[in-house]
Motif scaffolding. Structure first.
Motif, short mmCIF file in Angstrom:
data_model
loop_
_atom_site.label_atom_id
_atom_site.label_comp_id
_atom_site.label_asym_id
_atom_site.label_seq_id
_atom_site.Cartn_x
_atom_site.Cartn_y
_atom_site.Cartn_z
N UNK A 1 0.84 -1.19 0.00
CA UNK A 1 0.00 0.00 0.00
C UNK A 1 0.87 1.24 0.00
N UNK A 2 0.53 2.17 -0.88
CA UNK A 2 1.27 3.43 -0.93
C UNK A 2 0.27 4.58 -0.86
N UNK A 3 0.55 5.55 -0.03
CA UNK A 3 -0.20 6.80 -0.08
C UNK A 3 0.73 7.87 -0.61
N UNK A 4 0.26 8.58 -1.62
CA UNK A 4 1.07 9.66 -2.16
C UNK A 4 0.24 10.92 -2.24
N UNK A 5 0.71 11.97 -1.56
CA UNK A 5 -0.02 13.23 -1.54
C UNK A 5 0.10 13.95 -2.87
N UNK B 1 3.04 11.19 -8.88
CA UNK B 1 4.42 10.88 -9.21
C UNK B 1 4.45 10.29 -10.61
N UNK B 2 5.56 10.35 -11.21
CA UNK B 2 5.72 9.82 -12.55
C UNK B 2 6.01 8.33 -12.45
N UNK C 1 2.38 2.71 -11.71
CA UNK C 1 2.21 2.06 -10.42
C UNK C 1 1.68 0.64 -10.60
N UNK D 1 -4.42 6.74 -1.92
CA UNK D 1 -4.01 5.38 -1.58
C UNK D 1 -3.95 4.53 -2.85
N UNK E 1 -2.57 0.70 -4.62
CA UNK E 1 -2.34 -0.70 -4.25
C UNK E 1 -1.65 -1.44 -5.38
N UNK E 2 -0.36 -1.23 -5.53
CA UNK E 2 0.38 -1.91 -6.59
C UNK E 2 0.57 -3.39 -6.22
#
Lengths: 397, 397, 397, 397
Positions: free
Chosen positions: C262-266, C269-270, C273, C283, C285-286
């Motif tokens: 799980x990744x949260x990114x505000x 991003x390039x 994913x 949020x 979910x890769x």
């Protein structure tokens, strides 16, 4: 049925009143105090509270009032307790009890001298999951607790006063460390003495004087470690998780961000998804009923039942005081860079708790180190010779 | 404050009373009825209920009683409603309302003729997560709902009468399908007419006359599908999950077996971990507060608030009747092997609901089929020509 | 080491080649065919393939080539198989095998007549989790399988040709139902005859001729149900989940959207994913390694090992043909609104499989219906009298 | 294609060889060394390895061998590196590199002097999720990393030698702390200098001389903290989780115990569910493909690609040496009870890394402390006055 004076019309007062008036509850807030008359008036209207006042004394001494709930900024707790103790009324105070142990100790002395019922509003010890987990742990489900991690992180508090050290008394360690410390203490055993602490605290991200991130270990007399992790710079919502290791088991509690409730929304939507959610788009993780999940409902049930039955609440000013002492030691440790003793002016727990011990005899000559089923189905055992100390392995027949 | 007569001292009566007397609740059960005097007496003692009786009429007509709660086996619902309607008292009846639609229709007529407040105790529509999810869905968070799956499976009911068709009126479809059908109906829209159903039901595992497994689709007038999955032969605990697909989003609700609470216990332990857990060893997945998580608390809050305010409950006998009609059609379909119409004797929803529609114009000549960001960061769009119907793709500039 | 001709330079050809050339793999694509010379050339360059051609025959008959992999749109599979069978080369074909069973049958006949090794590239049967789950199920971990749900939903395919029925041969049922049907068939037992199907298919959201949503049940001779759920209008990413119920256990497999990552990114991003993720913010979910998690790696391992050892692949053209027959029956059912028989022109499984049976004798007079530990620790058993059929309960001593 | 000498026929040698010979891999182990000839012979047979020997020198100097893989107990690493460096062959060594930094430094000097390719087999940095997460973090998905927690706990190692300090060199800190420390270091930045450490280590449960539980913080020059948690007394399987906080995001990686694969089995079953699972009954949580999920596959891909292309591996002896230095400091800290400096004899990273900084200007007079959407939809901002330092809040217009 309890008649309540609510002191404080801010975020926490709102949550408390919402919780107290929720479901088919029989308790009622009858008067609200705030020094801001506009806020006070609109708070009274919103919650259907008959009276409001900008005089704390008036609120506390209101003849109908049985119980006073303190939901004020940290710098006003002591004063509010003084007024309430003088009025000989039951008092429930939000967390942390004091800005430091000296303040907390004064509050403890005040209520005990006045002989009034007192409750420490540590809601996170009362989340439904925590209550059930504590019951399981106390019944022996996980053996002896060796480590309890409690984590509370989010992107920072709602109100300006939290960010101002003069009012709050500290940063994230004081604001949220108090939760985590008391949660771990409950898992490890409230009657086991906390002996020393190690703490790291730093101001990494926010432009403030106080710490915005802190980590710590509280060592208990039996060797167990209570670990806390708090942050005001976490991204992604509010992370409230506890993990417990015992000699015979494990507990994992997630109170907020992953509770079996997930929404994906391609468009935004209006409305409040979850306290401290960062967005209304994409994958969102609300909780069902916030005041239940955060422990407010069960906390007030315990407090008002205790008040009615004239018993002691599950969390009292004494507990709040112990937490403040631990936090004082943490602040010292974060400065000294070494383990600092917890200096308890009052201790009502066990005098001496023996070390955790998991020694299991295998036979008269050996202690069992480990037993494990291997991929081929055979059971391998690792043994220590009692005399020689030598460790060997063999396949169990 | 409501004074309640509880009819039934079995498992569900116990859960209801536990919930009604829970937290700081102001409502009270004042009399308990069961035809088994021993069970009745011990129930009264356990829950602190002042009076008990083996006469249903005595319980209902007790002068202190405002509201009657029916927690009896299915074959006694109609009789209990007759007695209550005659006494002109408010009545809340457990699920399913009737053993079939004919019975349910009689019950509906009885309460409406008597003009008494009536509630259908469909607790799973009231789980805190479901309430919040429904609010989000109704506010448009997921667009138009196209499909709602509701699943309830466990290793079978607690009491012998459930397994005896003459008493229960049916198997797992009747017992648990009623939950799932009403949950999906709430997500899709209670005012949208259910038009036809397809159902499979079989007795695969258990040595019983009625079905122990069933699957079904309820088709609504706008094209949406409500899918249910019920089983009495599931292993691993109680699985209560709902999934919703909308044109603009998704909802996933897990009410029971994965809610962010996990315990591993190497040894057994004494005590009740979770309703329908299969073991007290290994990885266990309790819920925090069962009566809250299963919706009882919020259900009774809604019901008693409605009673106090003289409004309509969120789930009424009318809803129970609709569910019974859908289940009757399901039983017909499981026999005929084809889609069967839902024949509603009463319909109070919308007359006509248009088809779900997600058409999005791209420009004057094209409809947008799909837009997608590719691995290289470019956005690919797939378009349909309005005149020719031809589908093509291009990279968005 | 295998030398491969890849037919098709689109999305799936790319994934296949990426997978074949991945890790420390010893197989190599030596020639790429596509009718689009530009795409072909750049594909060759990207993957380091020595030769490219716009002639399918040239690719297949390339003297270095051992194995032909077909990654073309559905309408070209038959032609490609013809060319390959004529060249007497091993052939692996993407899913679905044919656009319908008649086509698939021709392909099956072609490869069997030519005597060439053939593989059906049903990758999702080969995800590492599915392989291990199948092994566990076949070893009896969950008893007899009564129901297997397989779900694949996402916001729609990448290329225009999928959306055009003339080329694809169908909508989401054909495109993704083939995965789900074969997954369930593997769990239930590939040698158990699929006897009839019930299917719902509709075009609810997308402006296309073919269905964009479908649901279905495949009934097997022993009473087990294989359930599929496919959609091109799901929002939130790609949902790949399987659930299996057995008389003694349960399997839950989540291949994509919730795999413990799980990744949260505000900020955005390039970079890519996850296949079919809808955003690069919030949020996410890769999965770890897509070609592994989606089964490509293990699928090709099985296929090339089989080719090397001259054994049969785990999934052959025969399996692809069976799936096409089931889908043909599904299309008939979605039109007729009733269960439709699966008409198999070829069947190589068991002649007759008895019904699932979970009857457990309790004593000479009773069958065990259920055993359950109650909250008070007592064990309740529910029994059926063998003679009278009466169901009763008692507490176990 | 690489020809490999495997040194060590125990658990790790088995896993390594299984991984090296897995899938369609082109590398091959051609000779196996172990001092136990029986084990050696059966290992060779099991894995199809042509030659075996009880002479380490013979294995290393085997003329066919290109690459030597060291899978021996910790006390034999240095000797094996000596032999390999003398033979001028590429060498890959299991973790930890040395039993302490002095040993590791000797090994580093040996390979660099000999000029041979060297790889540090830190598999957990290579799990597919970690690789993708590291890529995302390095691309800026979570901003600046402020904290990285890595946790590895299980019920203790498989072989007796781990439990004997003289052979292993230490307890759980050395055995598993090395994983966690290098994982955090990767997230925070391998070119950022680790400056000091705080560590707690204790022998709480197991009857051994070395520590069975350890916790630690590694402070990096920019203020970031790498936190590790290791235990040999965890119950419930193997817990491998990493959590990363950044100024703009979060990463949660679960490599083992919760990966979207769940089995409930009422009966036991034969066969290996998962490394370090404690049971074959109840709820089980296997992983798909262990050697993939634990990073072995991607680790060897990187190592052998580097060897082929004559580039540097992602993890080298230099990295192993850094980890040993950090662990030496941890042991010192666990004894001194205070932060201990990391004394690096070699440092090849950045000379000076500035502090993490998240200052965001709001307008010319204010710094933004926090922005938050409130329940009523309004956006509240908390600001700090640049001159006065005063913190205030207001509603954004």
């Amino acid at each position: 049925m309890a008649k309540i004076a609510m002191l404080g019309a801010g975020f926490i007062g709102d949550f408390y009143t919402f919780s107290l008036h929720g479901q088919r509850n029989r308790d009622r807030v009858v008067i609200i105090y705030s020094n801001d008359s506009e806020q006070c008036k609109s708070f009274a209207k919103k919650h259907g509270i008959p009276r409001w006042t900008t005089s704390m004394k008036e609120a506390v001494n209101d003849p109908e009032v049985d119980v006073v709930v303190i939901g004020l900024p940290n710098n006003l707790h002591l004063e509010a307790v003084k007024v309430t103790a003088a009025a000989k009324k039951a008092v429930l105070c939000t967390k942390p009890l004091g800005r430091n142990a000296a303040e907390a100790k004064k509050m403890l002395d005040l209520v005990e001298k006045a002989g009034v019922m007192n409750g420490y509003l540590e809601d996170l010890v009362y989340t439904p999951k925590t209550l059930k987990a504590l019951k399981a742990v106390r019944a022996g489900a996980v053996g002896q607790v060796t480590w309890a991690r409690s984590r509370e992180t989010h992107p920072g508090p709602h109100s300006d006063w939290f960010w101002t050290k003069g009012i709050s008394g500290g940063g994230v360690l004081l604001d949220m460390g108090c939760h985590c410390i008391e949660i771990s203490r409950n898992y490890i055993g409230k009657d086991i003495r906390p002996v020393e602490v190690m703490c790291w605290a730093d101001t990494l991200v926010k432009p403030i004087e106080a710490e915005d991130n802190a980590l710590g270990w509280v060592k208990y007399e039996n060797g167990a470690i209570g670990q806390f992790e708090v942050s005001w710079s976490f991204r992604g919502g509010m992370d409230l998780r506890d993990e417990v290791m015992g000699t015979e088991g494990t507990v994992w509690v997630n109170n907020f961000l992953r509770t079996g409730f997930e929404i994906f929304s391609a468009g935004g939507r209006k409305g409040y998804v979850a306290e401290k959610a960062e967005s209304e788009k994409g994958w969102l993780f609300p909780v069902g009923d916030e005041v239940v999940e955060l422990g407010y409902t069960d906390m007030f049930t315990d407090m008002f039942n205790a008040w009615e039955k004239k018993t002691e609440a599950g969390e009292t000013f004494y507990d709040g005081y112990i937490v403040n002492e631990i936090m004082d030691a943490c602040y010292r440790s974060s400065k000294s860079g070494k383990w600092e003793p917890v200096k308890l002016r009052v201790w009502r727990g066990r005098d001496k708790t023996p070390r955790i011990s998991g020694i299991k005899n295998f036979d008269k000559d050996h202690i069992l180190v480990k037993e494990e089923t291997m991929p081929d189905g055979k059971v391998k055992i690792i043994l220590k010779n009692k005399k020689t100390g030598k460790i060997t392995q063999r396949i169990k027949k």
